[in-house]
Design a protein around this motif. Structure first.
Motif, PDB file in Angstrom:
ATOM      1  N   VAL A   1      -5.051  18.581 -37.243  1.00  0.00           N
ATOM      2  CA  VAL A   1      -4.400  17.343 -37.696  1.00  0.00           C
ATOM      3  C   VAL A   1      -5.449  16.364 -38.220  1.00  0.00           C
ATOM      4  N   ILE A   2      -5.142  15.764 -39.378  1.00  0.00           N
ATOM      5  CA  ILE A   2      -6.017  14.686 -39.859  1.00  0.00           C
ATOM      6  C   ILE A   2      -5.486  13.401 -39.245  1.00  0.00           C
ATOM      7  N   THR A   3      -6.152  12.936 -38.190  1.00  0.00           N
ATOM      8  CA  THR A   3      -5.590  11.814 -37.437  1.00  0.00           C
ATOM      9  C   THR A   3      -5.969  10.455 -38.004  1.00  0.00           C
ATOM     10  N   SER A   4      -7.009  10.432 -38.821  1.00  0.00           N
ATOM     11  CA  SER A   4      -7.416   9.138 -39.382  1.00  0.00           C
ATOM     12  C   SER A   4      -8.201   9.343 -40.662  1.00  0.00           C
ATOM     13  N   SER A   5      -8.265   8.274 -41.452  1.00  0.00           N
ATOM     14  CA  SER A   5      -9.052   8.353 -42.683  1.00  0.00           C
ATOM     15  C   SER A   5      -9.600   6.978 -43.017  1.00  0.00           C
ATOM     16  N   ALA A   6     -10.647   6.962 -43.813  1.00  0.00           N
ATOM     17  CA  ALA A   6     -11.180   5.683 -44.301  1.00  0.00           C
ATOM     18  C   ALA A   6     -11.824   5.906 -45.649  1.00  0.00           C
ATOM     19  N   ALA A   7     -11.736   4.901 -46.504  1.00  0.00           N
ATOM     20  CA  ALA A   7     -12.362   5.016 -47.827  1.00  0.00           C
ATOM     21  C   ALA A   7     -13.005   3.694 -48.209  1.00  0.00           C
ATOM     22  N   ILE A   8     -14.234   3.784 -48.679  1.00  0.00           N
ATOM     23  CA  ILE A   8     -14.945   2.605 -49.183  1.00  0.00           C
ATOM     24  C   ILE A   8     -15.330   2.885 -50.631  1.00  0.00           C
ATOM     25  N   VAL A   9     -15.077   1.954 -51.522  1.00  0.00           N
ATOM     26  CA  VAL A   9     -15.384   2.197 -52.931  1.00  0.00           C
ATOM     27  C   VAL A   9     -16.172   1.038 -53.546  1.00  0.00           C
ATOM     28  N   GLY A  10     -16.807   1.322 -54.661  1.00  0.00           N
ATOM     29  CA  GLY A  10     -17.615   0.324 -55.363  1.00  0.00           C
ATOM     30  C   GLY A  10     -16.786  -0.541 -56.293  1.00  0.00           C
ATOM     31  N   PRO A  11     -17.449  -1.450 -57.015  1.00  0.00           N
ATOM     32  CA  PRO A  11     -16.740  -2.415 -57.862  1.00  0.00           C
ATOM     33  C   PRO A  11     -15.922  -1.778 -58.986  1.00  0.00           C
ATOM     34  N   GLU A  12     -16.484  -0.798 -59.682  1.00  0.00           N
ATOM     35  CA  GLU A  12     -15.764  -0.172 -60.805  1.00  0.00           C
ATOM     36  C   GLU A  12     -14.504   0.543 -60.289  1.00  0.00           C
ATOM     37  N   GLU A  13     -14.647   1.201 -59.137  1.00  0.00           N
ATOM     38  CA  GLU A  13     -13.541   1.938 -58.543  1.00  0.00           C
ATOM     39  C   GLU A  13     -12.489   0.963 -57.997  1.00  0.00           C
ATOM     40  N   GLY A  14     -12.984  -0.177 -57.506  1.00  0.00           N
ATOM     41  CA  GLY A  14     -12.084  -1.209 -56.983  1.00  0.00           C
ATOM     42  C   GLY A  14     -11.268  -1.857 -58.084  1.00  0.00           C
ATOM     43  N   ALA A  15     -11.732  -1.702 -59.331  1.00  0.00           N
ATOM     44  CA  ALA A  15     -10.988  -2.265 -60.467  1.00  0.00           C
ATOM     45  C   ALA A  15      -9.990  -1.245 -61.008  1.00  0.00           C
TER      46      ALA A  15
ATOM     47  N   ARG B   1     -13.107  19.796 -30.716  1.00  0.00           N
ATOM     48  CA  ARG B   1     -11.765  19.194 -30.590  1.00  0.00           C
ATOM     49  C   ARG B   1     -11.576  18.085 -31.618  1.00  0.00           C
ATOM     50  N   CYS B   2     -12.667  17.418 -31.910  1.00  0.00           N
ATOM     51  CA  CYS B   2     -12.580  16.270 -32.816  1.00  0.00           C
ATOM     52  C   CYS B   2     -13.772  16.283 -33.770  1.00  0.00           C
ATOM     53  N   VAL B   3     -13.492  16.403 -35.045  1.00  0.00           N
ATOM     54  CA  VAL B   3     -14.568  16.448 -36.040  1.00  0.00           C
ATOM     55  C   VAL B   3     -14.445  15.260 -36.987  1.00  0.00           C
ATOM     56  N   LEU B   4     -15.554  14.574 -37.191  1.00  0.00           N
ATOM     57  CA  LEU B   4     -15.604  13.519 -38.204  1.00  0.00           C
ATOM     58  C   LEU B   4     -16.251  14.129 -39.442  1.00  0.00           C
ATOM     59  N   LEU B   5     -15.593  13.969 -40.596  1.00  0.00           N
ATOM     60  CA  LEU B   5     -16.207  14.498 -41.818  1.00  0.00           C
ATOM     61  C   LEU B   5     -16.221  13.423 -42.894  1.00  0.00           C
ATOM     62  N   ALA B   6     -17.228  13.464 -43.718  1.00  0.00           N
ATOM     63  CA  ALA B   6     -17.340  12.431 -44.752  1.00  0.00           C
ATOM     64  C   ALA B   6     -18.206  12.911 -45.903  1.00  0.00           C
ATOM     65  N   SER B   7     -17.979  12.353 -47.062  1.00  0.00           N
ATOM     66  CA  SER B   7     -18.925  12.578 -48.157  1.00  0.00           C
ATOM     67  C   SER B   7     -18.950  11.365 -49.066  1.00  0.00           C
ATOM     68  N   SER B   8     -20.051  11.220 -49.781  1.00  0.00           N
ATOM     69  CA  SER B   8     -20.210  10.010 -50.591  1.00  0.00           C
ATOM     70  C   SER B   8     -20.963  10.308 -51.879  1.00  0.00           C
ATOM     71  N   SER B   9     -20.817   9.403 -52.821  1.00  0.00           N
ATOM     72  CA  SER B   9     -21.685   9.409 -53.995  1.00  0.00           C
ATOM     73  C   SER B   9     -21.837   7.966 -54.447  1.00  0.00           C
TER      74      SER B   9
ATOM     75  N   LEU C   1     -12.709  11.473 -42.863  1.00  0.00           N
ATOM     76  CA  LEU C   1     -11.502  11.890 -42.144  1.00  0.00           C
ATOM     77  C   LEU C   1     -11.883  12.254 -40.714  1.00  0.00           C
ATOM     78  N   VAL C   2     -10.911  12.087 -39.823  1.00  0.00           N
ATOM     79  CA  VAL C   2     -11.066  12.616 -38.471  1.00  0.00           C
ATOM     80  C   VAL C   2     -10.095  13.778 -38.334  1.00  0.00           C
ATOM     81  N   VAL C   3     -10.625  14.960 -38.022  1.00  0.00           N
ATOM     82  CA  VAL C   3      -9.780  16.141 -37.871  1.00  0.00           C
ATOM     83  C   VAL C   3      -9.782  16.542 -36.399  1.00  0.00           C
ATOM     84  N   GLU C   4      -8.563  16.609 -35.829  1.00  0.00           N
ATOM     85  CA  GLU C   4      -8.464  16.914 -34.403  1.00  0.00           C
ATOM     86  C   GLU C   4      -7.516  18.076 -34.155  1.00  0.00           C
ATOM     87  N   ALA C   5      -7.650  18.665 -32.956  1.00  0.00           N
ATOM     88  CA  ALA C   5      -6.766  19.776 -32.607  1.00  0.00           C
ATOM     89  C   ALA C   5      -5.340  19.279 -32.403  1.00  0.00           C
ATOM     90  N   GLN C   6      -5.215  18.070 -31.869  1.00  0.00           N
ATOM     91  CA  GLN C   6      -3.882  17.530 -31.619  1.00  0.00           C
ATOM     92  C   GLN C   6      -3.790  16.082 -32.068  1.00  0.00           C
TER      93      GLN C   6
END
Lengths: 335, 158
Positions: free
Chosen positions: A17-31, A131-139, A172-177
């Motif tokens: 299950v993807i129990t949570s997510s977060a996204a941060i973006v720059g100015p161009e993406e925010g527009a 049981r609980c994995v935090l995954l992320a990637s950025s550019s 994302l946070v990926v968990e078993a339950q």
């Protein structure tokens, strides 16, 4: 326990299950048109830091922390941190892991890293290794430009096939339950190289890998484009998307109107000067973690196939005349 | 022998697939508008040259000899190129002008100041010092070699 399906696919018996997510973006993406879906739009590409590299690292770390915080988890609650980015030696991921102090695997799949991490996280969770994995990637646009192209203030024209590396990070946070969309199955891509040597035409380099993974996925899982609400590619851009459609049609598969591309959704392609579309590890990461995650949670989409593509070259191999190998990984996420 | 033959056939098939794909890419790729690019390069490059000419005339009118005035004009244009790079304007001009803003001496200034700004954070030795000529370097190397060769030919012909 999950199992291998067909040639290259895996399916999970207890879909993580993807129990949570977060996204941060720059100015161009925010527009861009998806601005409202992101947790944080930073106005300053330096993010209050002394260098763009430090800013990217902070963005990655903050998005990870934010994803955990949203479901009241501490960093020590995560068993594993999977992350990657575009920079040499994946420094953004390494340095953010230094701050997070979670057992860490660094990943590199160029712009496919986010889905690579989703696949691996699901396999580790369904396999009982975490049981609980935090995954992320950025550019970051400015760190990527200086590594792959020209200094920012250099007065050069970008070709129409060139893509805009997104300043963005998704976690994302990926968990078993738990509650949330589930990762049902996935397909691990092969490296495909059709001889493209133009570093300013990544879409063309990556489209054959995308077609290969997608067709293999359909064959392995006995599905077709109609089995999904949407087929979302990472950052093929305008050129790569056209090529993917052509390649699929040649093999007797018509994707119809199911195809979307994170790189094209991220920006207003008419008004923003991003040429063939956005790209980078943060592109699919932020668009999925921001937009698609919330749409899946709201049940506006039932199941989507997310497939991120990566061009696996370096400026050095390109200068030596090598062609660009590419890869595509796919996951199916169901609400 | 059979395996070798199989390999060659496989390679040929891969080559023909790659060729077919290359043609597909060419057909899908957005095409440059050559006419528009040429016109913009002419206008931007021309404007830069007119500004240079105005400076040259001005310096001559102030009583400078033609050679001194030319040197001072070049210096002034380099300063302008560097200044516009510093305030983040020259890359915008370059986006429109293309070769029109790369070829004049202002473009040369841009190609040195841009990396200098970019690599400041890596320190003065391995950052600015080492990277200053990343873009201008090839221009200098081959410019100097060519001018030497032309000089030798000129000398021999005399």
């Amino acid at each position: 326990m999950g199992e291998k399906v067909g040639q290259q696919s895996v399916s999970f018996s207890q879909p993580p299950v993807i129990t949570s997510s977060a996204a941060i973006v720059g100015p161009e993406e925010g527009a861009g048109p998806l601005a409202q879906y992101f947790d944080w739009v930073i106005d300053d590409p330096l993010f209050g830091e002394k260098s763009w590299e430090k800013a990217e690292c902070k963005m990655l770390e903050e998005s990870g922390k934010l994803a955990l915080k949203k479901i009241n988890l501490q960093t020590q609650d995560a068993d594993l941190f999977l992350a990657g980015d575009l920079l040499n030696q994946i420094v953004s991921a390494n340095y953010s892991a230094r701050g997070l102090e979670i057992p860490f695997f660094g990943l590199f799949g160029a712009c496919s890293t986010f889905v690579e991490a989703m696949l691996l996280a699901s396999m580790l969770v369904d396999g009982g290794f975490a049981r609980c994995v935090l995954l992320a990637s950025s550019s970051h646009h400015l760190t990527a430009e200086r590594q792959f192209r020209f200094p920012v203030e250099q007065g050069v024209q970008r070709p129409a096939t060139g893509q805009w590396t997104a300043t963005a990070s998704g976690a994302l946070v990926v968990e078993a339950q738990g509650d949330g969309p589930r990762i049902v199955c996935g397909t691990i891509g092969k490296v495909v190289d059709m001889g493209i040597t133009d570093m300013n035409n990544m879409g063309a380099a990556m489209a054959p890998a995308a077609a290969d993974t997608l067709l293999t996925h359909f064959e392995d899982t006995g599905t077709n484009p109609d089995s999904y609400d949407l087929i979302v590619t990472g950052d093929l851009g305008k050129v790569g998307q056209k090529l993917l459609i052509e390649l699929l049609k040649k093999r007797g598969c018509d994707p119809g109107d199911k195809l979307r591309d994170c790189g094209l959704m991220f920006y207003d392609t008419e008004k923003q000067d991003i040429h063939a579309g956005g790209s980078g590890c943060g592109c699919s990461a932020a668009v999925f973690s921001g937009y698609f995650y919330s749409e899946l949670k709201e049940q506006r989409y039932k199941n989507i196939l997310l497939m991120a593509t990566g061009a696996l070259m370096s400026p050095i191999t390109c200068q030596q005349g090598e062609s660009i190998p590419a890869i595509a990984h796919a996951v199916v996420v169901s609400s | 022998m059979v395996a070798v033959k199989g390999n060659i056939e496989q390679q040929q098939e891969q080559e023909s697939q790659r060729e077919e794909y290359r043609l597909l890419v060419e057909s899908v790729k957005p095409q440059h508008n050559v006419l528009k690019n040429c016109v913009m390069a002419f206008l931007v490059g021309g404007t830069i040259c007119v500004i240079g000419q105005l400076f040259l005339d001005f310096f001559i009118s102030q009583g400078m000899g033609e050679r001194e005035a030319a040197a001072v004009t070049a210096g002034t244009m380099v300063f302008l190129g560097a200044f516009l790079t510093g305030i983040g304007v020259y890359d915008q001009i370059g986006k429109i002008g293309g070769a029109g803003s790369i070829i004049p001496i202002t473009g040369f200034a841009n190609s040195i100041v841009a990396p200098a700004m970019e690599f400041k954070r890596e320190g003065f030795l391995f950052g600015v010092g080492a990277k200053l000529f990343t873009v201008a370097g090839p221009v200098l190397v081959y410019g100097i070699i060519t001018s030497c060769l032309v000089g030798i030919i000129y000398y021999l012909l005399q």
